[in-house]
Structure formats: C-alpha cells, structure tokens
Design a protein around this motif. Structure first.
Motif, PDB file in Angstrom:
ATOM      1  N   HIS A 411       0.830  -1.206   0.000  1.00  0.00           N
ATOM      2  CA  HIS A 411       0.000   0.000   0.000  1.00  0.00           C
ATOM      3  C   HIS A 411       0.864   1.255   0.000  1.00  0.00           C
ATOM      4  CE1 HIS A 411      -3.316   2.683   0.894  1.00  0.00           C
ATOM      5  NE2 HIS A 411      -2.672   3.133   1.957  1.00  0.00           N
ATOM      6  N   LEU A 412       1.988   1.222   0.688  1.00  0.00           N
ATOM      7  CA  LEU A 412       2.889   2.377   0.704  1.00  0.00           C
ATOM      8  C   LEU A 412       3.427   2.661  -0.690  1.00  0.00           C
ATOM      9  CD1 LEU A 412       4.465   4.499   2.341  1.00  0.00           C
ATOM     10  CD2 LEU A 412       6.230   2.769   2.731  1.00  0.00           C
ATOM     11  N   LYS A 413       3.766   1.603  -1.427  1.00  0.00           N
ATOM     12  CA  LYS A 413       4.261   1.795  -2.790  1.00  0.00           C
ATOM     13  C   LYS A 413       3.197   2.393  -3.705  1.00  0.00           C
ATOM     14  CE  LYS A 413       5.412  -2.460  -3.427  1.00  0.00           C
ATOM     15  NZ  LYS A 413       5.897  -3.697  -4.110  1.00  0.00           N
ATOM     16  N   GLU A 414       1.930   2.047  -3.448  1.00  0.00           N
ATOM     17  CA  GLU A 414       0.846   2.532  -4.304  1.00  0.00           C
ATOM     18  C   GLU A 414       0.469   3.976  -4.022  1.00  0.00           C
ATOM     19  OE1 GLU A 414      -2.256  -0.214  -3.523  1.00  0.00           O
ATOM     20  OE2 GLU A 414      -1.426  -1.820  -4.776  1.00  0.00           O
ATOM     21  N   THR A 415       0.707   4.440  -2.814  1.00  0.00           N
ATOM     22  CA  THR A 415       0.251   5.782  -2.426  1.00  0.00           C
ATOM     23  C   THR A 415       1.381   6.799  -2.311  1.00  0.00           C
ATOM     24  OG1 THR A 415       0.358   5.072  -0.100  1.00  0.00           O
ATOM     25  CG2 THR A 415      -1.767   4.902  -1.207  1.00  0.00           C
ATOM     26  N   ALA A 416       2.630   6.370  -2.379  1.00  0.00           N
ATOM     27  CA  ALA A 416       3.764   7.295  -2.273  1.00  0.00           C
ATOM     28  C   ALA A 416       4.898   6.774  -3.149  1.00  0.00           C
ATOM     29  CB  ALA A 416       4.223   7.433  -0.817  1.00  0.00           C
ATOM     30  N   SER A 417       5.772   7.691  -3.543  1.00  0.00           N
ATOM     31  CA  SER A 417       6.935   7.329  -4.347  1.00  0.00           C
ATOM     32  C   SER A 417       8.099   7.021  -3.409  1.00  0.00           C
ATOM     33  CB  SER A 417       7.294   8.480  -5.299  1.00  0.00           C
ATOM     34  OG  SER A 417       8.438   8.160  -6.064  1.00  0.00           O
ATOM     35  N   VAL A 418       8.420   5.728  -3.281  1.00  0.00           N
ATOM     36  CA  VAL A 418       9.485   5.300  -2.376  1.00  0.00           C
ATOM     37  C   VAL A 418      10.391   4.319  -3.103  1.00  0.00           C
ATOM     38  CG1 VAL A 418       8.121   5.626  -0.278  1.00  0.00           C
ATOM     39  CG2 VAL A 418       8.050   3.428  -1.462  1.00  0.00           C
ATOM     40  N   VAL A 419      11.623   4.227  -2.611  1.00  0.00           N
ATOM     41  CA  VAL A 419      12.589   3.265  -3.113  1.00  0.00           C
ATOM     42  C   VAL A 419      13.369   2.731  -1.913  1.00  0.00           C
ATOM     43  CG1 VAL A 419      14.346   5.030  -3.550  1.00  0.00           C
ATOM     44  CG2 VAL A 419      14.437   2.868  -4.799  1.00  0.00           C
ATOM     45  N   GLU A 420      13.710   1.468  -1.953  1.00  0.00           N
ATOM     46  CA  GLU A 420      14.419   0.843  -0.836  1.00  0.00           C
ATOM     47  C   GLU A 420      15.878   1.293  -0.824  1.00  0.00           C
ATOM     48  OE1 GLU A 420      16.534  -1.871   1.580  1.00  0.00           O
ATOM     49  OE2 GLU A 420      16.681  -1.949  -0.612  1.00  0.00           O
ATOM     50  N   GLU A 421      16.426   1.458   0.360  1.00  0.00           N
ATOM     51  CA  GLU A 421      17.742   2.071   0.499  1.00  0.00           C
ATOM     52  C   GLU A 421      18.839   1.239  -0.157  1.00  0.00           C
ATOM     53  OE1 GLU A 421      20.244   4.056   4.156  1.00  0.00           O
ATOM     54  OE2 GLU A 421      19.373   2.066   4.463  1.00  0.00           O
ATOM     55  N   ILE A 422      18.854  -0.068   0.086  1.00  0.00           N
ATOM     56  CA  ILE A 422      19.919  -0.905  -0.480  1.00  0.00           C
ATOM     57  C   ILE A 422      19.879  -0.875  -2.000  1.00  0.00           C
ATOM     58  CG2 ILE A 422      20.796  -3.262  -0.627  1.00  0.00           C
ATOM     59  CD1 ILE A 422      19.768  -3.736   2.180  1.00  0.00           C
ATOM     60  N   GLU A 423      18.687  -0.951  -2.576  1.00  0.00           N
ATOM     61  CA  GLU A 423      18.545  -0.882  -4.028  1.00  0.00           C
ATOM     62  C   GLU A 423      19.004   0.477  -4.550  1.00  0.00           C
ATOM     63  OE1 GLU A 423      17.488  -2.587  -7.719  1.00  0.00           O
ATOM     64  OE2 GLU A 423      17.536  -3.509  -5.732  1.00  0.00           O
ATOM     65  N   PHE A 424      18.684   1.532  -3.827  1.00  0.00           N
ATOM     66  CA  PHE A 424      19.061   2.880  -4.244  1.00  0.00           C
ATOM     67  C   PHE A 424      20.582   3.055  -4.220  1.00  0.00           C
ATOM     68  CE2 PHE A 424      20.253   7.118  -2.643  1.00  0.00           C
ATOM     69  CZ  PHE A 424      19.853   7.909  -3.706  1.00  0.00           C
ATOM     70  N   LEU A 425      21.245   2.630  -3.149  1.00  0.00           N
ATOM     71  CA  LEU A 425      22.693   2.785  -3.060  1.00  0.00           C
ATOM     72  C   LEU A 425      23.413   1.958  -4.117  1.00  0.00           C
ATOM     73  CD1 LEU A 425      23.128   2.713   0.840  1.00  0.00           C
ATOM     74  CD2 LEU A 425      23.159   4.708  -0.684  1.00  0.00           C
ATOM     75  N   ARG A 426      22.891   0.787  -4.440  1.00  0.00           N
ATOM     76  CA  ARG A 426      23.497  -0.039  -5.481  1.00  0.00           C
ATOM     77  C   ARG A 426      23.434   0.661  -6.836  1.00  0.00           C
ATOM     78  NH1 ARG A 426      20.205  -4.034  -5.320  1.00  0.00           N
ATOM     79  NH2 ARG A 426      21.314  -5.218  -3.708  1.00  0.00           N
ATOM     80  N   ASP A 427      22.287   1.225  -7.165  1.00  0.00           N
ATOM     81  CA  ASP A 427      22.154   1.923  -8.446  1.00  0.00           C
ATOM     82  C   ASP A 427      22.991   3.196  -8.468  1.00  0.00           C
ATOM     83  OD1 ASP A 427      20.405  -0.027  -9.293  1.00  0.00           O
ATOM     84  OD2 ASP A 427      18.611   1.066  -8.690  1.00  0.00           O
ATOM     85  N   TRP A 428      23.105   3.844  -7.333  1.00  0.00           N
ATOM     86  CA  TRP A 428      23.912   5.067  -7.261  1.00  0.00           C
ATOM     87  C   TRP A 428      25.387   4.756  -7.547  1.00  0.00           C
ATOM     88  CZ3 TRP A 428      24.184   8.598  -2.272  1.00  0.00           C
ATOM     89  CH2 TRP A 428      24.870   9.777  -2.594  1.00  0.00           C
ATOM     90  N   LYS A 429      25.931   3.747  -6.905  1.00  0.00           N
ATOM     91  CA  LYS A 429      27.333   3.375  -7.131  1.00  0.00           C
ATOM     92  C   LYS A 429      27.551   2.888  -8.561  1.00  0.00           C
ATOM     93  CE  LYS A 429      28.222   2.128  -2.300  1.00  0.00           C
ATOM     94  NZ  LYS A 429      28.586   1.033  -1.362  1.00  0.00           N
ATOM     95  N   LYS A 430      26.575   2.160  -9.072  1.00  0.00           N
ATOM     96  CA  LYS A 430      26.702   1.649 -10.439  1.00  0.00           C
ATOM     97  C   LYS A 430      26.734   2.790 -11.445  1.00  0.00           C
ATOM     98  CE  LYS A 430      24.530  -1.662 -13.581  1.00  0.00           C
ATOM     99  NZ  LYS A 430      23.393  -2.608 -13.779  1.00  0.00           N
ATOM    100  N   TRP A 431      25.963   3.828 -11.207  1.00  0.00           N
ATOM    101  CA  TRP A 431      25.962   4.967 -12.121  1.00  0.00           C
ATOM    102  C   TRP A 431      27.291   5.720 -12.055  1.00  0.00           C
ATOM    103  CZ3 TRP A 431      22.842   7.098 -15.832  1.00  0.00           C
ATOM    104  CH2 TRP A 431      23.135   8.402 -16.226  1.00  0.00           C
ATOM    105  N   ASP A 432      27.803   5.961 -10.855  1.00  0.00           N
ATOM    106  CA  ASP A 432      29.052   6.698 -10.729  1.00  0.00           C
ATOM    107  C   ASP A 432      30.225   5.949 -11.342  1.00  0.00           C
ATOM    108  OD1 ASP A 432      27.774   8.761  -9.483  1.00  0.00           O
ATOM    109  OD2 ASP A 432      28.327   8.182  -7.435  1.00  0.00           O
ATOM    110  N   LYS A 433      30.208   4.617 -11.290  1.00  0.00           N
ATOM    111  CA  LYS A 433      31.298   3.840 -11.894  1.00  0.00           C
ATOM    112  C   LYS A 433      31.227   3.849 -13.415  1.00  0.00           C
ATOM    113  CE  LYS A 433      32.081   0.637  -8.040  1.00  0.00           C
ATOM    114  NZ  LYS A 433      32.067  -0.792  -7.604  1.00  0.00           N
ATOM    115  N   GLY A 434      30.042   3.904 -13.959  1.00  0.00           N
ATOM    116  CA  GLY A 434      29.889   3.826 -15.412  1.00  0.00           C
ATOM    117  C   GLY A 434      29.872   5.154 -16.117  1.00  0.00           C
ATOM    118  N   HIS A 435      29.904   6.266 -15.392  1.00  0.00           N
ATOM    119  CA  HIS A 435      29.835   7.580 -16.024  1.00  0.00           C
ATOM    120  C   HIS A 435      30.879   8.503 -15.407  1.00  0.00           C
ATOM    121  CE1 HIS A 435      25.871   5.723 -16.591  1.00  0.00           C
ATOM    122  NE2 HIS A 435      25.768   6.450 -17.684  1.00  0.00           N
TER     123      HIS A 435
END
Length: 647
Positions: A411-435
């Motif tokens: 229900h939280l995902k349906e009513t608000a824009s949220v992202v899980e912290e571990i998933e977010f940090l993984r994508d953040w590091k992946k972007w900085d390494k590739g760009h």
C-alpha cells in the motif's frame, strides 16, 4: 413663355423621388413579411402524411395492431413437468366435476391438486371438448385438431396424477359434459365417461399410475450448483454477518452429507478503513422452506467448509515454496539505470530515532515522507527497523526487523513514491562507476535547513544527515516550526500488515463477528502507585466482573485485550462469559501457520518471533471490531491515562 427657375425645379423633384422610395419600401416590407409568415407556417405546420411525421408517430404507425374478430391466444400452457410453487386454492363445488371416488390411505393427486384457478365456462352452442385423457403409455401428446374460425376450442390436455395438470377442464353443458366414475388405487385409474346423443360411446381407459411424490421431493437431495442454494446462503449471511460486507461468492460445492454444501466468499470489514479482501469458507445445512425453496437451518464455524477452500499443499523447503497470501505483493521495486538518473530523491541518513518506540518511529518516518511529497521527490527508505525493548521478549533493543512485518509495504508503494535504500545505493554506485559525470548531490547537515529553502533545488539527490546529539538528530525536527505549515504527514499511506490483519480477521471470524471486548491495561502502570494509585485495584478480577455485569450481557463472547502476562488472571470471568484471550489462538502464528511461512520467507529463511508489538496490534484491532468496548481509563478506573493530574 416663362421658363421655370432653378429653385422651383429643386422644390418639385425631391417630392416625386421620395414618393417612389416610400412605395418601393412599402412593397418590399410586405414581401419580407409574407416570406416570414410562409416560413413560420412551413416550420410549424405538420401535414397528416405519416412519412413526414416524427419518429414516435412512425413507431406507433408500424406497431399498432388491428382489432380483429378472432385473436390468437399465445399464453403459455403449463405441462406436467412444471412445478407448482404455490398452494392450490380450494375449488367451489359448482365448478368442479362430481366424481364418485374410492381411495386408499395413499394420496393420488389429480388435476385439481395443481390448479390455480378454474377455467371459464364455454357456451353450450359453441364449446367442443377436444380434451385428451393421457395414459402412462403416451409419451407424445396427440395432435390437436384444427379449429374452425368461428368456434373457440378447449385444447387443454388432462393428464393423470403423474403429469401434474395445470388447468381445470371447463364446465360442460348437459349435452356434452361427461359424468365420470373414477376408481383410484395405487396402481390403476379407470375413467368411464357417460355417453350422450351428441357423442360416441367412449371406451373405458385403464391407466397405470404410481403414487406421486411431493412437489418438493427433489429438494431433499441438495444440488449445490443450483442457483437457489447460493441465493439462500446470501440471504442468511446478510442477516447473520452484519459487521462485514461480502464482495463475491464462489460456486458452492458438496459437503459431507447430502443436505450440506460448502461455499467460500471474499469480504471486507465495515470498521476497517482499507478495502482489503479476506476469505472465509463455511459449511451450510439446508432444509425445505416455503414454496419449495432452500432454507439454511445450520451453518458451520469459521473455515468449516473445507471442501471449498484453496488446495492446500504442505510446504516442503526442498521442493516447494511456503504457502503465501496471493493478495500480498510487498516485493522491493527495482530501478533501471536510465530511470535512476531521471529521478529526484530525498535521502534521510539514520538518526537518533533508531531503536525508539514504534510511535516515535512513525512520527519521524512520516515527517521525511511528507517532505519528499512536498519537494516532489522519491523518498529513500530503510526497511530495517530496530524494535525497542518495550516490545521485545528479551527486554532489549532488537535490530534486524523488517518494515513489512508490521506495515503494508504494498500500500505504501501505491500511495507514495518510495525506493528501498539498499537498491538505491546499489544503483547510485553503479551509475558513478559507469559515467564520468557524477550524480548531482546536495548534503544537508542540519535540520534547520527548511524544506521551503530546498523547494527549487535541482540536485538529483538531497541527502539529509543527522549527526548531531539528541534530540537534534531526530527526523521529526525537520517538520517543526515554520515547516509544520507546509509539511503534512501522510498518515493515509500507513496501513497495518496484511499478515497481521489476517490473524485479526480469523479471531473475529471464529467468534462469528458477534462479540464484546474489554481492554485491561496493567503491567508497569499497575505497579506504579505514584502515577496510577487506583489502577491495580480497579483492574482486579472481581472489580472487572462487577463492571462488566453492568455493561455486557451474560454469556456473550468476551475478548480480553490486555498486557497482563498471566493467562489465568481472568478465570473469574469464565463463569459468566465466553472469555477469549489472544493466547487462545497461538496456532495462528505457530510453526504450521500461514503467517510463520510467509514471514520466514520474507526474512531469508530465518524464523520470525511474534513479538509484543504484533500482539498489541492484533489485540487493538480485535477490540476495535467488538460491538461493546470497555476501556480501562474510561470505564474501569478513575485514574488518568498519563498519570495524576493529566486528565
């Protein structure tokens, strides 16, 4: 001869021209007026020709019927297979034949037993009796002779008791009316109509007839797929379970006996704000009601209709996955690399709120989520929760709890824009390494930087850090002061866990949604005589019983929501009420339960303890669904909820 002067010419010419203009204008006005009158007549006048009339007139023209001398009777003639659904009115002696009958103890129904109204008499001069006496050997009705246009005929079929006649034979004139002498027994029905000069002698017809069964005989063997069965169940549930709204039914299936059916349905509770669906399946026993309809005479308890439940496959960790609620989808969303760069995020680092009470945690969490909504950003949240010592069995803070154990992440995902912290940090590091170009980042080290100052910030990530001492490192400090006018905590996004609510529904369903409840608070407050001097004595078993007898009827289902650790503390109430405690339902979270299987899977295969906060949630929700509430600080004791002089 004297010539006219220029002045006289100027005086005479305008008069003639003006007269001509006046006449032409008058003629043109008359023409225009006539055109307007003609146009108005053409618009408003409707000629009698039907082809120029409106659509309703054409419809009436094509659908009107002629008033013919002879009209065809297209009414439905009931046959012997038609069931009689209403009692037969008595027939006056004047309209019924005058048979002389000999009967035994068994009842053989004749045509009069299923007639609803006598047929009108036919004039002697015109009536002809084309009635056919149908025998048991006749499998096809004989053809009805053609009628002459000037005569009305009676082509009704008179059947034996096996054929359930639907209309009476009309009253005949003395010339043509038969005077039968009928002898009826279990095996033979004889009919010997009297002869008359107008009719040829009719031979005696001997037919075999069995004693008919009751019209409702076929209902004794309940056909669970019959729509009337489901209709009877719906009527029964609407009168019995008034605390729930049943949304959909499944087709009933056979029970363990011929007169039983099992049916499953989905429902929601009227007192629950969410629109979650829950499932129940029960066994119903049927009888025969009025007008040969089904009637529920007994219903089973919660989840008694085992034939209607979902196929149960015992989980085997080696080959199959544990049983899961199909309506729960609390998986962690993933971000694509391109979507990560396009988004904007608000990231709260862990602060002093960690390992505080659950109310403190929610107050701070909703502050951060509210700021993210104000800034139109995605909130980065940590699903790991630290359970405070007040709710743990070890009386110590316990880390490693999952947000989804206690709250509805779907229900939280349906009513608000949220992202899980571990998933977010993984994508953040992946972007900085590739760009080569790093993600734009802005760090905020103090809660004093208000959300209004960050409204126009264009950084991809706003990272709030809470490194100061308590209470400056609490998340909720961001929403204090001037920011409180702009940040609104989105309480509508927080629902309790569907897994815990399934336990609440099961407990309420086992009491058939018809119960009262009492909330007894003891524990540390009852031991603190300084703040709550009367609480211990006011919540003693005898004091509770005295108060309950004034508010709750005896032998009602009574649910006791309490933090009292001793199970037998309320035994004094069992002599007056059907007492229910949370520990009476331990099988709902033990090793073989659905809750245990799902939380173990969610926790990476590690078993999850049913901790104190979960117990408080279930107790509170069951209490909320009771018909009568008895509270500690409003009904049992005069002490204030928060201590002396705080009322």
């Amino acid at each position: 001869m004297r010539k006219p002067t220029k002045e006289s010419e100027l005086n005479t010419e305008p008069i003639g021209q003006n007269l001509i203009k006046l006449i032409s204008n008058l003629c043109f006005s008359v023409f225009v007026l006539s055109v307007l009158i003609f146009t108005a007549i053409a618009i408003t006048y409707q000629p009698p020709d039907p082809w120029l009339e409106s659509a309703p007139s054409l419809t009436k023209l094509f659908t009107q019927t002629e008033n013919a001398t002879f009209k065809i009777d297209d009414s439905i003639v009931k046959t012997g297979e038609d069931l009689v659904s209403s009692p037969v009115p008595a027939i006056p002696p004047a309209s019924a034949p005058n048979p002389i009958s000999e009967t035994d103890d068994s009842i053989v129904k004749t045509g009069e037993d299923s007639v609803s109204s006598p047929a009108p008499a036919i004039p002697p001069a015109l009536a002809t009796n084309d009635s056919v006496v149908k025998t048991i050997e006749d499998s096809v009705s004989p053809p009805v002779p053609a009628m002459s246009p000037g005569l009305a005929t009676n082509d009704s079929v008179v059947k034996t008791s096996k054929d359930s006649v639907s209309s009476l034979a009309p009253a005949m004139s003395p010339v043509v009316a038969p005077n039968p002498v009928t002898k009826t027994n279990d095996s033979v029905v004889k009919s010997a109509p009297a002869t008359s000069p107008a009719l040829a002698p009719t031979p005696i017809v001997e037919t075999e007839a069995k004693t008919p069964k009751s019209d409702c005989e076929e209902l004794k063997q309940v056909n669970c797929s019959d729509p009337r069965v489901l209709l009877a169940i719906k009527k029964f549930n609407s009168k019995t379970f008034k605390s729930i709204v049943i949304l959909e039914y499944q087709t009933p299936v056979n029970g363990s006996k011929p007169d039983e059916c099992d049916v499953a349905w989905r429902f929601r509770n009227k007192k629950e704000r969410s629109w979650r669906k829950y499932r129940d399946f029960r066994r119903f026993e049927f009888g025969i009601g009025v007008n040969c309809s089904y009637r529920v005479i007994h219903t089973g308890r919660w989840h008694s209709g085992i034939n209607a439940r979902r196929p149960w496959i015992r989980p085997n960790p080696k080959f199959t996955r544990p049983i899961r609620d199909e309506e729960i989808n609390d998986t962690i969303p993933t971000l694509l690399e391109t979507n990560f760069r396009k988004g904007k995020y608000l990231y709260y680092a862990r602060g002093g709120d960690y390992c505080k009470g659950m109310n403190h945690y929610l107050w701070s969490f909703l502050c951060g989520l509210g700021e993210a909504m104000y800034l139109n950003r995605t909130f980065v949240m940590d699903l790991n929760i630290c359970l405070s010592a007040t709710h743990s069995s070890s009386h110590k803070d316990e880390e490693g709890k999952d947000f989804r154990f206690y709250f509805d992440f779907e229900h939280l995902k349906e009513t608000a824009s949220v992202v899980e912290e571990i998933e977010f940090l993984r994508d953040w590091k992946k972007w900085d390494k590739g760009h080569k170009r790093k993600v734009p980042l802005k760090k905020i080290k103090s809660y004093k930087t208000t959300p209004m100052q960050l409204k126009k910030d264009k950084s991809t990530i706003i990272w709030r850090q809470f490194d100061g001492p308590e209470p400056d490192n609490y998340w909720y400090r961001v929403c204090e002061g001037q920011a409180a006018k702009y940040i609104h905590r989105p309480w509508h996004t927080i629902w309790k866990s569907k897994r815990l609510m399934n336990i609440v529904t099961e407990i309420s369903g086992r009491m058939d949604w018809d119960f009262d409840a009492i909330h007894v608070i003891r524990g540390e407050k009852a031991q603190n005589k300084q703040l709550w001097p009367n609480l211990d004595s006011d919540t003693s078993p005898n004091a509770i019983l005295t108060k309950l007898q004034q508010m709750v009827q005896p032998w009602r289902n009574l649910y006791v929501a309490t933090n009292e650790p001793f199970y037998n503390y309320f035994d004094n109430l069992r002599s007056h009420y059907k007492v229910h405690l949370l520990d009476d339902y331990k099988e709902l979270w033990n090793v073989a339960s659905e809750w245990y299987n799902e939380t173990t899977l969610l926790n990476g295969g590690k078993p999850v303890e049913f901790d104190g906060y979960m117990r408080a949630v279930v107790d509170t929700e069951v209490l909320y669904r009771a018909k009568t509430h008895v509270e500690t600080f409003y009904n049992l004791t005069k002490d204030c909820k928060d201590g002396i002089n705080t009322c």
